[in-house]
Design a protein around this motif. Structure first.
Motif, PDB file in Angstrom:
ATOM      1  N   MET A  22      64.754  43.980  74.062  1.00 20.14           N
ATOM      2  CA  MET A  22      63.349  43.745  73.888  1.00 20.14           C
ATOM      3  C   MET A  22      62.724  43.582  75.270  1.00 20.14           C
ATOM      4  N   ASN A  23      61.656  44.307  75.505  1.00 19.37           N
ATOM      5  CA  ASN A  23      60.999  44.169  76.799  1.00 19.37           C
ATOM      6  C   ASN A  23      59.819  43.201  76.706  1.00 19.37           C
ATOM      7  N   ARG A  24      59.192  42.948  77.832  1.00 18.70           N
ATOM      8  CA  ARG A  24      58.110  41.963  77.906  1.00 18.70           C
ATOM      9  C   ARG A  24      56.968  42.307  76.955  1.00 18.70           C
ATOM     10  N   ASP A  25      56.558  43.572  76.924  1.00 17.47           N
ATOM     11  CA  ASP A  25      55.449  43.979  76.055  1.00 17.47           C
ATOM     12  C   ASP A  25      55.764  43.733  74.582  1.00 17.47           C
ATOM     13  N   GLU A  26      56.993  44.039  74.182  1.00 21.20           N
ATOM     14  CA  GLU A  26      57.401  43.798  72.789  1.00 21.20           C
ATOM     15  C   GLU A  26      57.427  42.302  72.483  1.00 21.20           C
ATOM     16  N   MET A  27      57.896  41.503  73.439  1.00 25.53           N
ATOM     17  CA  MET A  27      57.944  40.056  73.240  1.00 25.53           C
ATOM     18  C   MET A  27      56.530  39.481  73.148  1.00 25.53           C
ATOM     19  N   ILE A  28      55.633  39.963  73.985  1.00 24.85           N
ATOM     20  CA  ILE A  28      54.248  39.489  73.945  1.00 24.85           C
ATOM     21  C   ILE A  28      53.603  39.862  72.608  1.00 24.85           C
ATOM     22  N   MET A  29      53.816  41.084  72.159  1.00 24.09           N
ATOM     23  CA  MET A  29      53.239  41.514  70.890  1.00 24.09           C
ATOM     24  C   MET A  29      53.794  40.668  69.734  1.00 24.09           C
ATOM     25  N   GLY A  30      55.100  40.499  69.674  1.00 27.35           N
ATOM     26  CA  GLY A  30      55.715  39.709  68.609  1.00 27.35           C
ATOM     27  C   GLY A  30      55.336  38.238  68.694  1.00 27.35           C
ATOM     28  N   GLY A  31      55.339  37.690  69.891  1.00 33.08           N
ATOM     29  CA  GLY A  31      54.975  36.288  70.081  1.00 33.08           C
ATOM     30  C   GLY A  31      53.523  36.016  69.726  1.00 33.08           C
ATOM     31  N   THR A  32      52.654  36.944  70.047  1.00 33.06           N
ATOM     32  CA  THR A  32      51.236  36.795  69.709  1.00 33.06           C
ATOM     33  C   THR A  32      51.035  36.865  68.205  1.00 33.06           C
ATOM     34  N   LYS A  33      51.756  37.763  67.547  1.00 33.01           N
ATOM     35  CA  LYS A  33      51.667  37.848  66.082  1.00 33.01           C
ATOM     36  C   LYS A  33      52.177  36.566  65.429  1.00 33.01           C
ATOM     37  N   GLU A  82      67.962  29.045  76.346  1.00 31.13           N
ATOM     38  CA  GLU A  82      67.942  27.605  76.605  1.00 31.13           C
ATOM     39  C   GLU A  82      67.150  27.313  77.871  1.00 31.13           C
ATOM     40  N   ALA A  83      67.270  28.174  78.882  1.00 33.29           N
ATOM     41  CA  ALA A  83      66.525  27.986  80.128  1.00 33.29           C
ATOM     42  C   ALA A  83      65.019  28.106  79.894  1.00 33.29           C
ATOM     43  N   VAL A  84      64.617  29.019  79.028  1.00 30.82           N
ATOM     44  CA  VAL A  84      63.200  29.178  78.690  1.00 30.82           C
ATOM     45  C   VAL A  84      62.656  27.874  78.118  1.00 30.82           C
ATOM     46  N   ALA A 139      63.322  38.775  83.736  1.00 34.38           N
ATOM     47  CA  ALA A 139      62.624  37.634  84.340  1.00 34.38           C
ATOM     48  C   ALA A 139      61.157  37.537  83.907  1.00 34.38           C
ATOM     49  N   PRO A 140      60.390  38.640  83.879  1.00 36.41           N
ATOM     50  CA  PRO A 140      58.994  38.518  83.432  1.00 36.41           C
ATOM     51  C   PRO A 140      58.866  38.059  81.974  1.00 36.41           C
ATOM     52  N   THR A 141      59.792  38.472  81.126  1.00 37.87           N
ATOM     53  CA  THR A 141      59.763  38.051  79.727  1.00 37.87           C
ATOM     54  C   THR A 141      60.067  36.562  79.620  1.00 37.87           C
ATOM     55  N   LYS A 142      61.074  36.095  80.343  1.00 40.76           N
ATOM     56  CA  LYS A 142      61.397  34.669  80.334  1.00 40.76           C
ATOM     57  C   LYS A 142      60.226  33.845  80.864  1.00 40.76           C
ATOM     58  N   THR A 195      56.048  29.840  79.547  1.00 38.98           N
ATOM     59  CA  THR A 195      54.711  29.340  79.856  1.00 38.98           C
ATOM     60  C   THR A 195      53.754  29.665  78.707  1.00 38.98           C
ATOM     61  N   THR A 196      53.315  30.876  78.647  1.00 36.54           N
ATOM     62  CA  THR A 196      52.282  31.276  77.689  1.00 36.54           C
ATOM     63  C   THR A 196      52.719  31.108  76.245  1.00 36.54           C
ATOM     64  N   PHE A 197      53.911  31.553  75.892  1.00 35.21           N
ATOM     65  CA  PHE A 197      54.352  31.515  74.500  1.00 35.21           C
ATOM     66  C   PHE A 197      54.415  30.081  73.969  1.00 35.21           C
ATOM     67  N   TYR A 198      55.046  29.190  74.706  1.00 37.66           N
ATOM     68  CA  TYR A 198      55.144  27.803  74.250  1.00 37.66           C
ATOM     69  C   TYR A 198      53.769  27.138  74.221  1.00 37.66           C
TER      70      TYR A 198
END
Length: 105
Positions: free
Chosen positions: A1-12, A74-76, A37-40, A45-48
């Motif tokens: 999963m790349n950053r864009d996919e994570m942002i889309m899923g996390g936003t949904k 866990e680091a996230v 690293a950009p996804t983490k 930050t933003t997701f939480y």
């Protein structure tokens, strides 16, 4: 999963939690294998912060069995906690069943 996919899923997920008022959720990441690293950074930050703007009180996280992937997730969460941006309880689990038991306590 790349950053864009994570942002889309996390936003949904944020929108669904916000719109429904759900207070308990299970996030199953067993199939998540790699986080760059950009996804983490976005997640810690933003997701939480987004999740903290919802009615969420408890989040059970089912982590992958891969040690590397587990440590990354866990680091996230540790970083988000250190920044004091999450306003909900969360706990990590190795199985969906254990996560559901805790979330329903």
């Amino acid at each position: 999963m790349n950053r864009d996919e994570m942002i889309m899923g996390g936003t949904k997920l944020f929108e669904a939690l916000r719109d429904t008022g759900i207070t308990r959720a299970v996030g199953n990441a067993e199939l998540l294998t790699m986080l760059d690293a950009p996804t983490k950074e976005w997640m810690s930050t933003t997701f939480y912060e987004l999740l903290s703007q919802t009615s969420l009180h408890k989040l059970a996280r089912v982590l992958p069995s891969s040690l590397f992937s587990k440590l990354a997730l866990e680091a996230v969460a540790t970083r988000a906690e250190a920044q004091n941006i999450n306003k909900f309880l969360f706990k990590n689990f190795s199985s969906q069943e254990d996560a559901l038991i805790w979330i329903n306590e």
